[in-house]
Design a protein around this motif. Structure first.
Motif, PDB file in Angstrom:
ATOM      1  N   ARG A 387      -2.284  -4.712   2.303  1.00 23.28           N
ATOM      2  CA  ARG A 387      -1.762  -4.459   1.438  1.00 23.28           C
ATOM      3  C   ARG A 387      -2.633  -4.825  -0.032  1.00 23.28           C
ATOM      4  O   ARG A 387      -1.408  -4.272  -0.929  1.00 23.28           O
ATOM      5  CB  ARG A 387      -0.871  -3.869   1.770  1.00 23.28           C
ATOM      6  N   THR A 388      -2.296  -6.318   0.092  1.00 25.89           N
ATOM      7  CA  THR A 388      -2.041  -7.078  -1.068  1.00 25.89           C
ATOM      8  C   THR A 388      -3.446  -7.111  -1.574  1.00 25.89           C
ATOM      9  O   THR A 388      -3.477  -6.658  -2.282  1.00 25.89           O
ATOM     10  CB  THR A 388      -1.558  -8.078  -1.171  1.00 25.89           C
ATOM     11  N   LYS A 391      -6.906  -3.678  -1.560  1.00 23.47           N
ATOM     12  CA  LYS A 391      -5.538  -1.842  -1.657  1.00 23.47           C
ATOM     13  C   LYS A 391      -6.560  -1.040  -2.378  1.00 23.47           C
ATOM     14  O   LYS A 391      -6.247  -0.320  -2.191  1.00 23.47           O
ATOM     15  CB  LYS A 391      -4.858  -2.676  -3.167  1.00 23.47           C
ATOM     16  N   ARG A 398      -1.091   5.183   6.758  1.00 20.98           N
ATOM     17  CA  ARG A 398       0.217   3.965   5.928  1.00 20.98           C
ATOM     18  C   ARG A 398       1.672   3.928   7.475  1.00 20.98           C
ATOM     19  O   ARG A 398       2.267   4.830   7.432  1.00 20.98           O
ATOM     20  CB  ARG A 398       0.918   4.152   4.721  1.00 20.98           C
TER      21      ARG A 398
END
Length: 452
Positions: A387-388, A391, A398
């Protein structure tokens, strides 16, 4: 024109790849078929003893299912972002580094998959002795024969293996559904009322934890479907659906089945039984009930064996493609006609047969389960990196309620690992030691790859 499921798909470089021949329904049956093995027939008494009463026993099944579902929801997002054959091996390699992925694949390929196959095959032939008298030698020959039979099926075609999985899963559900229906309708021990009446747990938090731990082992196996993500026709759409729908069905089956058992035989009696499902089946249907449950267990285990083999061989195959397995070019070879990982299938099948002969498969699977959960925790935690720092990877799904759901999966996995360390430190230590033997092997493979 040949069907796509029967021929190898060619990559840009011209090398053969596994064909995309598995649909949503096939994937769902793989999930259900792998998870529902022998545990549903034997775990009831263990869970009841630990929980102390029917209400907390059923709550343990729900809690274990919640942890498994949280992990599944999380890994489903990772799987849709990295839809490659090899499952957790591919995710660890992409999210972390190659060496960590190798150690996971090392344990899976050499211990977990063949050890699980061996253990399941022995339980299968033990049930077969109800119908055919067999001595130890005969049981071992039959166990190895079953393993080699499944190898042949999966060598012929992945499509055939998935259809066998579907038939076996339907077959195993028939006796389970029969016992559920008759148990819930005909039982007279008040089980339905008992499991829905909140009471203070007799054994407290520690007892509930032990009960939950028992259910978590029964939920093991769902992640195997991610090993074949690269062979799904529509992985982004079908993989999360298969895992979520399959696990939801399994949770419902476990809760209803255990409620039915308690509705036929009182929980305090059932908790002392070594064969709770057989006892209930005999109570419902008389002596013929023993044959029903024995046949059901055999079909159930047959499906689980096929699922472990079908999905498990994709790990050494994927490792071989990356040059991360001894004799990598051989282990990653596909059959010319069926586009199946023929050598990986033969390797895992022969290793499983050796474990049947050695009699050490129980220790091996216990070791592997502990180590595998360590890697599962690391994989679920990978969602935060996805997620970080990743991306841009496309995904069609999700995980809901992020980050709460991933944290539930991580905490549940940590509970399994910590509990094993506290209750069986030698097994935990040996499991880690076995895993670490892969480090020098990895170093040698990297050196060999560098020379090329």
């Amino acid at each position: 024109m040949e069907n796509a499921s029967n021929i190898a798909v060619q990559s840009k470089e011209g090398s053969a790849k596994l064909a995309k021949s598995i649909g949503l329904m096939d994937a769902m049956f793989i999930v259900v078929g792998m998870v529902i093995g022998s545990g549903i027939f034997f775990k009831t008494s263990t869970v009841l003893r630990s929980a102390g009463n029917p209400f907390w026993g059923i709550m343990a099944w729900l809690a274990g299912g919640a942890v498994a579902m949280a992990s599944a929801l999380t890994i489903s997002e990772i799987a849709t972002a990295i839809p490659r054959t090899g499952g957790v091996f591919a995710y660890l390699k992409e999210l972390y580094d190659e060496r960590l992925a190798f150690l996971y694949g090392w344990v899976q390929s050499l211990i977990y998959v063949p050890g699980s196959l061996a253990a399941l095959s022995v339980v299968f032939v033990t049930q077969a002795t109800f119908f055919i008298p067999l001595d130890i030698s005969g049981q071992r020959l039959l166990a190895m024969g079953m393993i080699l039979f499944l190898v042949i099926i999966n060598v012929i075609s992945t499509r055939l293996g998935s259809k066998v999985q579907m038939i076996a899963t339907i077959g195993k559900l028939i006796p389970i559904v029969i016992i559920m229906l008759f148990g819930l309708m005909s039982g007279s021990s008040g089980g339905v009322r008992a499991v829905t009446t909140p009471v203070q747990s007799v054994t407290g938090l520690a007892g509930f934890g032990a009960a939950m731990l028992g259910t978590l082992w029964a939920y093991d196996g769902w992640v195997g479907v991610t090993n074949i993500a690269g062979e799904l026709k529509k992985p982004g759409r079908d993989l999360p659906k298969a895992i979520i729908i399959g696990l939801s069905a399994i949770i419902l089956i476990y809760v209803l089945f255990n409620t039915a058992l308690i509705n036929v035989i009182p929980a305090d009696v059932l908790s002392d039984s070594a064969t709770p499902a057989s006892d209930v089946s005999i109570a419902l249907f008389g002596p013929s009930g023993a044959a029903l449950i024995s046949g059901g267990i055999m079909i159930s285990i047959f499906g689980a064996m096929n699922g472990y083999l079908m999905t498990g061989v994709r790990i050494p195959y994927a490792m071989g493609q990356s040059g991360l397995f001894p004799y990598a070019d051989k282990i990653s070879k596909l059959s010319d006609k069926g586009a199946t990982p023929v050598n990986a299938l033969i390797f895992e099948g022969l290793l499983a047969c050796l474990y049947v002969l050695s009699g050490s498969f129980d220790l091996l699977t216990n070791l592997a389960m502990f180590v595998v959960w360590i890697f599962f925790i690391i994989t679920v935690a990978g969602i935060f990196k996805l997620r970080t720092s990743m991306k841009d990877l496309e995904r069609s799904y999700r995980v809901p309620l992020y980050p709460v759901v991933p944290l539930i999966g991580i905490l549940g996995g940590l509970y399994i690992v910590i509990s094993t360390v506290l209750t069986d430190a030698p097994t935990a230590g040996f499991g880690i030691a076995v895993t670490l033997t892969g480090i020098p092997v990895y170093a040698g493979l990297i050196k060999k790859r560098a020379v090329k």
